[in-house]
Each structure stands twice: as structure tokens, then as C-alpha cells.
Design an enzyme around this catalytic site. Structure first.
Site, PDB file in Angstrom:
ATOM      1  N   LYS A 186      -9.628  -1.640  -9.080  1.00 51.37           N
ATOM      2  CA  LYS A 186      -8.704  -2.049  -8.469  1.00 51.37           C
ATOM      3  C   LYS A 186      -8.598  -3.800  -7.766  1.00 51.37           C
ATOM      4  O   LYS A 186      -9.984  -4.196  -7.608  1.00 51.37           O
ATOM      5  CB  LYS A 186      -7.446  -1.390  -6.982  1.00 51.37           C
ATOM      6  CG  LYS A 186      -6.926  -1.700  -6.756  1.00 51.37           C
ATOM      7  CD  LYS A 186      -5.677  -1.108  -6.438  1.00 51.37           C
ATOM      8  CE  LYS A 186      -5.088  -2.400  -5.206  1.00 51.37           C
ATOM      9  NZ  LYS A 186      -4.274  -0.721  -4.329  1.00 51.37           N
ATOM     10  N   ASP A 232      -5.519   5.072  -2.070  1.00 50.76           N
ATOM     11  CA  ASP A 232      -6.495   3.470  -2.641  1.00 50.76           C
ATOM     12  C   ASP A 232      -7.034   3.304  -0.902  1.00 50.76           C
ATOM     13  O   ASP A 232      -6.819   3.044  -0.324  1.00 50.76           O
ATOM     14  CB  ASP A 232      -5.478   1.999  -2.789  1.00 50.76           C
ATOM     15  CG  ASP A 232      -4.681   2.755  -3.964  1.00 50.76           C
ATOM     16  OD1 ASP A 232      -4.415   3.258  -4.762  1.00 50.76           O
ATOM     17  OD2 ASP A 232      -3.440   1.347  -4.174  1.00 50.76           O
ATOM     18  N   LYS A 265      -6.287  -0.733 -11.860  1.00 44.66           N
ATOM     19  CA  LYS A 265      -4.943  -1.151 -11.590  1.00 44.66           C
ATOM     20  C   LYS A 265      -4.855  -2.827 -11.454  1.00 44.66           C
ATOM     21  O   LYS A 265      -5.894  -3.247 -10.451  1.00 44.66           O
ATOM     22  CB  LYS A 265      -5.000  -0.332 -10.224  1.00 44.66           C
ATOM     23  CG  LYS A 265      -4.166  -0.507  -9.426  1.00 44.66           C
ATOM     24  CD  LYS A 265      -3.253  -0.424  -8.460  1.00 44.66           C
ATOM     25  CE  LYS A 265      -2.143  -0.564  -7.491  1.00 44.66           C
ATOM     26  NZ  LYS A 265      -1.664   0.195  -6.087  1.00 44.66           N
TER      27      LYS A 265
END
EC number: 4.1.2.4
Length: 249
Positions: free
Chosen positions: A165, A101, A201
Site C-alpha cells: 500500500k 493496516d 492498495k
């Protein structure tokens, strides 16, 4: 992607496959990191999400299990140089991670420097893909307008990301939105931005089972869940007093 059955009918194992179990508190001691990584593995989470310094603890614990390692790079601000981000990424790849990430530089996003954002992200995404590692790009949506989020999504998708995300869960500035993190409207906006070109996400403020199940039914593909909230959203424990604060997804 919307599931084939309602989330409420899923098994605990099926639900756990949506979770990146967040073990990101900077004050965690090595023993606390070990404990929470073991919990994430025990719950059957897709990954444990850890800081780079935690890899040496998590790697032997995750080996041979169904739970992978997701390392965060340049967390939580995304303001390092591209060279620094690439160096952090290569160290993480050498440790055998499964997912990564990274935070997009949201000052650049706010300033309209989307080409720089795209190039910065591509420099990290390309070596990850060469190693078979998925990349999720965090926008820190609480700091951005909806139009800025749309622009950021285009840059991240052009760079080749696997997921877009929402927030880190650590942002302490004034939010652009009434509710922070992966609230329903933001989840819908992120899915609109992805438009089937990448996965989504959700992270930030997902602390109760109802919210968790609702996001799955809405089509969110993965969720970052704080270490204290994982058993709650899985229906294995009750929320504890004071569990609504910020920090760690």
C-alpha cells in the site's frame, strides 16, 4: 487486478467495494467517529478504516452489515517496537476486525535494514492470518525512492502480506516525488512490485472520481479514501472547496 468491465460502467455498490472509508482524524470526537462510520456503512464500503480506540464505536455499527472493520496499527509512523505492534494487533483481533493496516518502519527501509522490516511485519502478519484477517502493509512511499519501494515490497511479500500500500496521507516531510500519494506512476510501480504475488492498495490524494475510476481500470485492488471524498468518488456529491489538503488517506 484489472476489472472485467470499465469502472465507469460499474454500479455504485461495485465501486464502493473498492473503498476503505478512512475515519482516522486524531481530532475526531466519538460522535464524529460514529457519524463517519455510519456514512461508510451507508455507502456500502468494503471497510471503515479506523484507529484502535474507535473499535468500540465501530464494532456494533458494522455488525451484520457488509462493511468490515480495518484497524490501523502503529499509525502513522510505524516506529513502535515489534512487541508493541504485536500487542496492538492482538487487541484488535480480539475485537473481531476483518482487516489490518500496518506501517512498515520506513527509517529501516531507507537504511537498508530489510531483514528487520520483514521480521517486524511477519510478527504481526502471522497472528492475523491465524485469525483469518487480511494485512495491508503501508510503505509511506512519499518518503522513499523507487528502489527503496521495490526493496520494501520484497520484504513485505516475504513476510506474507496480502496487500502492499502507498502512503498514509499524513506524511509531512519533503516528498521524493512531484505528486504525493497514489498518483498514476506510483500505482504502476506498486503493481510492478506486487507482480501478482499480493494485491495493491492505493491511498493518498485520491479525491476525485476521475482519478478513482482510472486507478480501478489500471488494476488497483483497493483504495483508502478520506471520509469527505468517498461520496465524491462514488459520484454521490461534488467536491467541496478546501478538500485537497493532506490527512487521513
Amino acid at each position: 487486478m484489472k476489472p472485467s468491465i470499465p469502472a465507469a460502467q460499474m454500479t455504485t455498490a461495485e465501486l464502493a467495494s473498492y473503498i476503505d472509508h478512512s475515519v482516522l482524524k486524531p481530532e475526531f470526537t466519538p460522535s464524529e467517529i460514529r457519524r463517519e462510520v455510519e456514512h461508510g456503512i451507508g455507502y456500502g464500503c468494503k471497510t471503515v478504516c479506523i484507529n484502535p480506540a474507535s473499535v468500540e464505536i465501530a464494532a456494533p455499527l458494522c455488525a451484520g452489515t457488509g462493511t468490515g472493520m480495518c484497524v490501523v496499527v502503529d499509525f502513522p509512523f510505524g516506529c513502535s517496537s515489534t512487541a508493541s505492534k504485536v500487542a496492538q494487533t492482538r487487541v484488535a483481533l480480539e475485537a473481531g476486525i476483518q482487516e489490518l493496516d500496518i506501517i512498515a518502519n520506513y527509517g529501516w527501509i531507507r537504511g537498508g535494514e530489510l531483514q528487520r522490516v520483514e521480521e517486524d511485519l511477519r510478527a504481526v502478519i502471522e497472528p492475523c492470518h491465524e485469525a483469518g484477517v487480511l494485512v495491508k502493509v503501508i510503505f509511506e512511499t512519499d518518503a522513499l525512492t523507487r528502489d527503496q519501494i521495490r526493496a520494501a515490497a520484497e520484504a513485505a511479500i516475504a513476510a506474507g502480506c496480502d496487500f502492499i500500500k502507498t502512503s498514509t496521507g499524513f506524511y509531512t516531510g519533503t516528498s521524493q516525488h512531484e505528486v504525493t500519494g497514489a498518483f498514476d506512476d506510483m500505482a504502476a510501480l506498486m503493481m510492478e512490485c506486487a507482480a501478482g504475488r499480493c494485491q495493491v492498495k492505493g491511498s493518498g490524494s485520491i479525491r476525485d472520481r476521475e482519478h478513482f475510476l482510472r486507478l480501478i481500470d489500471a488494476g488497483i485492488d483497493r483504495m483508502g479514501i478520506g471520509y469527505r471524498s468517498t461520496p465524491v468518488v462514488l459520484g454521490l456529491a461534488e467536491a467541496q472547496p478546501g478538500q485537497s489538503g493532506k490527512g487521513g488517506y
